[in-house]
Scaffold this motif. Structure first.
Motif, PDB file in Angstrom:
ATOM      1  N   TRP A   1      52.576  56.579  44.310  1.00  4.97           N
ATOM      2  CA  TRP A   1      53.209  55.731  44.182  1.00  4.97           C
ATOM      3  C   TRP A   1      52.536  54.103  43.153  1.00  4.97           C
ATOM      4  O   TRP A   1      53.158  53.755  42.780  1.00  4.97           O
ATOM      5  CB  TRP A   1      54.420  54.993  44.732  1.00  4.97           C
TER       6      TRP A   1
ATOM      7  N   TYR B   1      48.679  56.971  51.981  1.00  6.59           N
ATOM      8  CA  TYR B   1      49.416  55.572  52.226  1.00  6.59           C
ATOM      9  C   TYR B   1      51.569  55.852  51.590  1.00  6.59           C
ATOM     10  O   TYR B   1      51.527  55.665  50.486  1.00  6.59           O
ATOM     11  CB  TYR B   1      49.032  53.816  52.154  1.00  6.59           C
ATOM     12  N   ASN B   2      51.505  56.310  52.805  1.00  3.46           N
ATOM     13  CA  ASN B   2      53.622  55.876  52.444  1.00  3.46           C
ATOM     14  C   ASN B   2      54.094  55.060  53.569  1.00  3.46           C
ATOM     15  O   ASN B   2      54.023  54.512  54.773  1.00  3.46           O
ATOM     16  CB  ASN B   2      53.488  57.350  53.551  1.00  3.46           C
ATOM     17  N   TYR B   3      54.736  54.256  53.183  1.00  2.00           N
ATOM     18  CA  TYR B   3      55.470  52.881  53.470  1.00  2.00           C
ATOM     19  C   TYR B   3      57.196  53.409  54.590  1.00  2.00           C
ATOM     20  O   TYR B   3      57.083  54.485  53.791  1.00  2.00           O
ATOM     21  CB  TYR B   3      55.938  52.362  52.645  1.00  2.00           C
ATOM     22  N   ALA B   4      56.265  52.560  55.758  1.00  8.30           N
ATOM     23  CA  ALA B   4      57.966  53.221  56.311  1.00  8.30           C
ATOM     24  C   ALA B   4      59.330  52.501  55.839  1.00  8.30           C
ATOM     25  O   ALA B   4      60.044  53.915  56.202  1.00  8.30           O
ATOM     26  CB  ALA B   4      57.470  52.244  57.420  1.00  8.30           C
ATOM     27  N   ASN B   5      59.066  51.804  54.455  1.00  7.30           N
ATOM     28  CA  ASN B   5      60.829  51.399  54.763  1.00  7.30           C
ATOM     29  C   ASN B   5      61.001  52.566  53.001  1.00  7.30           C
ATOM     30  O   ASN B   5      61.990  52.577  52.841  1.00  7.30           O
ATOM     31  CB  ASN B   5      61.161  50.762  54.197  1.00  7.30           C
ATOM     32  N   ASP B   6      59.843  53.134  52.576  1.00  2.00           N
ATOM     33  CA  ASP B   6      59.965  54.492  51.427  1.00  2.00           C
ATOM     34  C   ASP B   6      60.720  55.808  51.967  1.00  2.00           C
ATOM     35  O   ASP B   6      59.486  56.584  52.409  1.00  2.00           O
ATOM     36  CB  ASP B   6      58.692  54.607  50.975  1.00  2.00           C
TER      37      ASP B   6
ATOM     38  N   ALA C   1      61.093  58.333  49.809  1.00  3.02           N
ATOM     39  CA  ALA C   1      60.785  59.325  49.466  1.00  3.02           C
ATOM     40  C   ALA C   1      60.018  60.321  49.337  1.00  3.02           C
ATOM     41  O   ALA C   1      59.253  59.804  51.010  1.00  3.02           O
ATOM     42  CB  ALA C   1      60.821  58.833  47.621  1.00  3.02           C
TER      43      ALA C   1
ATOM     44  N   GLU D   1      56.785  61.342  50.252  1.00  5.68           N
ATOM     45  CA  GLU D   1      55.625  61.183  49.022  1.00  5.68           C
ATOM     46  C   GLU D   1      54.101  61.851  49.592  1.00  5.68           C
ATOM     47  O   GLU D   1      53.442  62.468  48.609  1.00  5.68           O
ATOM     48  CB  GLU D   1      55.121  59.493  50.262  1.00  5.68           C
TER      49      GLU D   1
ATOM     50  N   GLY E   1      54.557  55.648  57.102  1.00  2.00           N
ATOM     51  CA  GLY E   1      55.302  54.551  58.113  1.00  2.00           C
ATOM     52  C   GLY E   1      53.737  53.243  58.094  1.00  2.00           C
ATOM     53  O   GLY E   1      53.944  52.133  58.358  1.00  2.00           O
ATOM     54  N   GLY E   2      52.292  53.787  58.018  1.00  2.00           N
ATOM     55  CA  GLY E   2      51.617  52.599  57.517  1.00  2.00           C
ATOM     56  C   GLY E   2      50.698  52.263  58.151  1.00  2.00           C
ATOM     57  O   GLY E   2      49.940  50.981  58.167  1.00  2.00           O
ATOM     58  N   LEU E   3      51.188  52.497  59.858  1.00  2.00           N
ATOM     59  CA  LEU E   3      50.243  51.898  60.927  1.00  2.00           C
ATOM     60  C   LEU E   3      48.872  51.702  60.372  1.00  2.00           C
ATOM     61  O   LEU E   3      48.303  50.761  60.750  1.00  2.00           O
ATOM     62  CB  LEU E   3      50.889  52.491  61.707  1.00  2.00           C
TER      63      LEU E   3
ATOM     64  N   GLN F   1      63.448  49.963  44.962  1.00  2.00           N
ATOM     65  CA  GLN F   1      62.467  49.171  45.718  1.00  2.00           C
ATOM     66  C   GLN F   1      60.949  50.091  44.705  1.00  2.00           C
ATOM     67  O   GLN F   1      60.126  49.716  44.372  1.00  2.00           O
ATOM     68  CB  GLN F   1      62.359  49.306  46.663  1.00  2.00           C
ATOM     69  N   ARG F   2      61.994  51.578  43.833  1.00  2.00           N
ATOM     70  CA  ARG F   2      60.488  52.201  43.798  1.00  2.00           C
ATOM     71  C   ARG F   2      60.207  51.816  42.278  1.00  2.00           C
ATOM     72  O   ARG F   2      59.498  51.187  41.733  1.00  2.00           O
ATOM     73  CB  ARG F   2      61.500  53.852  43.644  1.00  2.00           C
TER      74      ARG F   2
ATOM     75  N   ARG G   1      58.550  48.213  42.446  1.00  2.00           N
ATOM     76  CA  ARG G   1      57.008  49.022  43.032  1.00  2.00           C
ATOM     77  C   ARG G   1      56.241  48.927  42.119  1.00  2.00           C
ATOM     78  O   ARG G   1      54.883  48.599  41.184  1.00  2.00           O
ATOM     79  CB  ARG G   1      56.694  49.907  44.704  1.00  2.00           C
ATOM     80  N   LEU G   2      56.337  50.199  41.371  1.00  2.00           N
ATOM     81  CA  LEU G   2      56.370  50.685  40.276  1.00  2.00           C
ATOM     82  C   LEU G   2      55.396  49.590  38.990  1.00  2.00           C
ATOM     83  O   LEU G   2      54.273  49.377  38.167  1.00  2.00           O
ATOM     84  CB  LEU G   2      56.870  51.836  39.501  1.00  2.00           C
TER      85      LEU G   2
ATOM     86  N   ASP H   1      56.960  45.900  50.518  1.00  2.00           N
ATOM     87  CA  ASP H   1      56.987  46.780  50.887  1.00  2.00           C
ATOM     88  C   ASP H   1      55.962  46.718  52.524  1.00  2.00           C
ATOM     89  O   ASP H   1      55.959  46.786  53.311  1.00  2.00           O
ATOM     90  CB  ASP H   1      56.629  48.602  50.556  1.00  2.00           C
TER      91      ASP H   1
ATOM     92  N   GLU I   1      57.992  44.384  54.396  1.00  2.00           N
ATOM     93  CA  GLU I   1      58.772  45.036  55.254  1.00  2.00           C
ATOM     94  C   GLU I   1      58.471  45.900  56.256  1.00  2.00           C
ATOM     95  O   GLU I   1      59.020  45.587  57.492  1.00  2.00           O
ATOM     96  CB  GLU I   1      59.485  45.542  53.521  1.00  2.00           C
ATOM     97  N   ASP I   2      56.980  46.252  56.025  1.00  2.00           N
ATOM     98  CA  ASP I   2      56.736  46.982  57.422  1.00  2.00           C
ATOM     99  C   ASP I   2      56.373  46.064  58.165  1.00  2.00           C
ATOM    100  O   ASP I   2      56.544  46.726  59.380  1.00  2.00           O
ATOM    101  CB  ASP I   2      55.275  48.297  56.390  1.00  2.00           C
TER     102      ASP I   2
ATOM    103  N   LYS J   1      58.650  45.381  60.545  1.00  2.00           N
ATOM    104  CA  LYS J   1      59.152  45.964  61.499  1.00  2.00           C
ATOM    105  C   LYS J   1      58.410  45.492  62.632  1.00  2.00           C
ATOM    106  O   LYS J   1      58.671  45.908  63.893  1.00  2.00           O
ATOM    107  CB  LYS J   1      59.207  47.080  60.516  1.00  2.00           C
TER     108      LYS J   1
END
Lengths: 181, 181
Positions: free
Chosen positions: A72, A99-104, A106, A108, A131-133, B6-7, B10-11, B88, B91-92, B95
């Motif tokens: 993304w 890196y995949n955001y937790a709220n995304d 799609a 990934e 989740g990107g931790l 959001q996507r 973000r883009l 994003d 938001e993470d 969380k």
């Protein structure tokens, strides 16, 4: 002549100097507290083979570049051709963290695999941070970000934003060579 | 719907960041903003960008969350607090903070978690420590120094004024001038 006459001029020149320096600094580049600290440990599934994991322990004793990216991320797309080129130079192995955001929501993983299939894969290994931790542990906020990690697992250098030719040739390559000695 | 929005945001944002980080041009921000507004409007008709409505969450924790995140900076959009940001990453992080609060962590521990990763820059109120003494106390030093300089200047000026009583001749001349007016 009054010797105090030049004080305002000197103060003014000083002020201008500070402002000029400020103009050339990028406010998006926040100094990382992680430099010269141990790289946060991780154990994450591989991107291409979800059942296999990859951990920071596997990298003990090696100098490597850890590159955080995502399908993304537009800046990663800009950076990618250079990474593919540099990976071939064998100066330092590049490991990718998707890196995949937790709220995304799609997919990934699929998008990232397609990204690598299309643009080439510079990574010795790619791991998938759902989740990107782990990305948060590394303080990533503006992908792509790259960390040069030494044999003892200490972070020696961080690049925020795309690696440029200048950064690669003048910072990463000399430092990687020095760390490999 | 919200995911798509959001996507898109973000883009656009990353396109802007990419340009800014690579060649330093600031102009694309305008384009980015126009695009963001356009994209936002086209979606808004159907879906209001909800501020993470969490009806099932503990209101006490939500209140603590709000109080804490209002003091923290979102690193992606640096002029927004972590409470307000729609990035994003924000938001993470919210969380994460929520989960840590549920796990019984204190605000102090949570702030330490964030500053260990992102540095003091996440705090809107910088901590008082040796590297920030100048920031915290510099203005008072300047004020004190200015007061001393002003006081000395004024007292020296007072000394320069020597009051001499008028001679009889001068008194006569002054009276003459006053009469002629």
């Amino acid at each position: 002549m009054n010797k105090y006459l030049f004080i305002p001029l000197v103060l003014f020149v000083g002020l201008v100097a500070f402002l000029l320096i400020g103009l050339h600094r990028d406010p998006h580049e926040v100094p990382s507290p992680l430099i010269n600290k141990p790289a946060p440990s991780f154990q994450l599934p591989q991107l291409h083979e979800p059942t296999k994991t990859f951990s920071s322990q596997d990298m003990k004793g090696k100098v490597y570049l850890l590159n955080f990216w995502g399908s993304w991320c537009v800046a990663c797309r800009d950076e990618h051709p250079l990474l593919v080129q540099y990976a071939k130079s064998n100066v330092v192995p590049i490991y990718g963290v998707d890196y995949n955001y937790a709220n995304d929501n799609a997919d990934e993983r699929a998008a990232a695999m397609q990204f690598l299939a299309e643009l080439g894969n510079p990574y010795t290994e790619t791991i998938y941070d759902k989740g990107g931790l782990t990305s948060i542990d590394y303080g990533v906020y503006g992908a792509p970000e790259s960390f040069l990690i030494d044999k003892q697992g200490i972070i020696r250098f961080k690049q925020i934003g795309p690696i440029t030719e200048d950064v690669w040739n003048n910072k990463i390559v000399p430092l990687a060579k020095q760390l490999n000695q | 719907m919200r995911g798509m929005l959001q996507r898109a945001i973000r883009l656009t944002w990353h396109a802007h960041l990419a340009r800014e980080l690579t060649d330093g041009t600031a102009v694309p921000l305008k384009i980015a903003i126009v695009l963001l507004i356009a994209v936002g409007l086209s979606f808004l008709s159907g879906a209001v960008i909800a501020k993470e409505a969490q009806p099932n969450e503990d209101p006490q924790i939500e209140q603590r969350m709000k109080n804490l995140t209002e003091q923290l900076r979102c690193l992606v959009c640096q002029n927004e607090t972590l409470a307000d940001s729609h990035a994003d990453l924000a938001e993470d992080l919210r969380k994460q903070i929520r989960e840590q609060m549920k796990a019984g962590k204190t605000d102090k521990e949570i702030i330490a978690y964030l500053t260990d990763r992102y540095g003091d820059f996440v705090l809107y109120k910088p901590p008082v420590k040796t590297t920030t003494y100048l920031l915290w106390f510099g203005p008072f030093v300047l004020l004190g120094g200015g007061t001393v300089v002003l006081y000395r200047y004024l007292s020296r000026r007072r000394k320069m004024i020597q009051e001499k009583p008028l001679s009889a001749e001068e008194r006569r001349q002054a009276a003459e001038i006053l009469r002629s007016v």
